[in-house]
Design an enzyme around this catalytic site. Sequence first.
Site, PDB file in Angstrom:
ATOM      1  N   TYR A  52       0.833  -1.216   0.000  1.00 50.62           N
ATOM      2  CA  TYR A  52       0.000   0.000   0.000  1.00 50.62           C
ATOM      3  C   TYR A  52       0.865   1.263   0.000  1.00 50.62           C
ATOM      4  O   TYR A  52       0.662   2.176   0.810  1.00 50.62           O
ATOM      5  CB  TYR A  52      -0.934   0.038   1.220  1.00 50.62           C
ATOM      6  CG  TYR A  52      -1.902  -1.113   1.379  1.00 50.62           C
ATOM      7  CD1 TYR A  52      -2.210  -1.984   0.333  1.00 50.62           C
ATOM      8  CD2 TYR A  52      -2.547  -1.334   2.595  1.00 50.62           C
ATOM      9  CE1 TYR A  52      -3.088  -3.041   0.509  1.00 50.62           C
ATOM     10  CE2 TYR A  52      -3.440  -2.383   2.773  1.00 50.62           C
ATOM     11  CZ  TYR A  52      -3.691  -3.228   1.731  1.00 50.62           C
ATOM     12  OH  TYR A  52      -4.571  -4.265   1.912  1.00 50.62           O
ATOM     13  N   HIS A 106       0.181 -11.936   1.976  1.00 51.22           N
ATOM     14  CA  HIS A 106      -0.811 -11.094   1.305  1.00 51.22           C
ATOM     15  C   HIS A 106      -1.368 -11.786   0.058  1.00 51.22           C
ATOM     16  O   HIS A 106      -0.725 -11.820  -0.983  1.00 51.22           O
ATOM     17  CB  HIS A 106      -0.144  -9.761   0.925  1.00 51.22           C
ATOM     18  CG  HIS A 106      -1.090  -8.691   0.521  1.00 51.22           C
ATOM     19  ND1 HIS A 106      -0.710  -7.363   0.412  1.00 51.22           N
ATOM     20  CD2 HIS A 106      -2.415  -8.705   0.202  1.00 51.22           C
ATOM     21  CE1 HIS A 106      -1.741  -6.630   0.034  1.00 51.22           C
ATOM     22  NE2 HIS A 106      -2.779  -7.432  -0.113  1.00 51.22           N
TER      23      HIS A 106
END
Length: 335
Positions: A52, A106
């Site tokens: 991110y 992830h």
Amino acid sequence: MNYVTLGRTGLQVNKNGFGALPVQRVSMDEAKKLLRKAYENGIRFFDTARAYSDSEEKIGEALQDVRDRIVITTKTMSTTVDGFWKDLETSLTLLKTDYIDIYQFHNPSFCPVPEDGSGLYEAMAEAKKQGKIRFIGITNHRAPVAKEAVQSGLYDTLQFPFSYLAGKPDLELVRLCRNRNVGFIAMKALSGGLIRRSDAAYAYLNQFDNVLPIWGIQRESELDEFLYYQDNIPCMTEELEEFIRQEREDLSGDFCRGCGYCLPCPARIDIPTCARMSLLLRRAPSERFLSQDGQAKMKRIEDCVHCNHCVSHCPYQLNTPELLQKNLEDYRTFL
Ligand code: SF4
Ligand code: SF4
């Protein structure tokens, strides 16, 4: 204020998590203000990821002085052991901490386990031994990978999309997590922007005492909404039940969740927006999507080279090029 315990981690937090993906879209000052306000109003769970961009850095800047009073979770997308350690060290530095509470794989395409040849799970275990992480988690959009992770007994938490649009397999996963004492972190509780009534979303998730929702927050008004619900918990009324029933009908079938796992597209098509355009036009103010920029974005669909990258990476097995084409045809009827 409601609390939830994340399975065997024993971590007990306010049932209102802060999803820090969207703070990468605002300035450092705005992000710090948001994160600080969240903390000062009782939010204790902050979820971010190496992927991110500067979200971790913003959390580090905003919350370093209260590190021991919050739970920080972050993620690595690395598929190599070297990449795993590099990501972990970078996250620790940016988050200005010497430990991550829950370190998550992830959205891997498979469930890492010891001796699978990837070395990833062994790296997690070593990081835990070294005290750099406290618990091991996994995030996924694929129900079979998620189920395998929960059943393996190797993971302390699962992060999975869960909203009032959830189907039977998702509910089974929540139950399985409860039975196996695995913490359930619910992402996409607003289904990537398609769910417009946060009170309905909140009331639905509030029915599951082992589920911690994390809300993707970018604006102060969004934060205020979720803070308000902490002390004014929306109840599941007949009206809300009827609203959710109607929503399920409207959003049934194959629709793009906007997760972005199909990117990058070599034709530079903004798939998460374009593949949901028909829904967005009907469920959100449409001016933005019909602007010159919006039109240019949709026109790019004509440049699709049918490389199949999106199809092979979509966790929902969508036929993305076909979906894009349908959305383009529908979009033109609005012009
Ligand atoms: S098939 Fe088309 S839309 Fe999908 S990634 Fe390739 S070029 Fe992009
Ligand atoms: S097409 Fe699939 S992978 Fe791409 S954003 Fe939509 S749901 Fe996600």
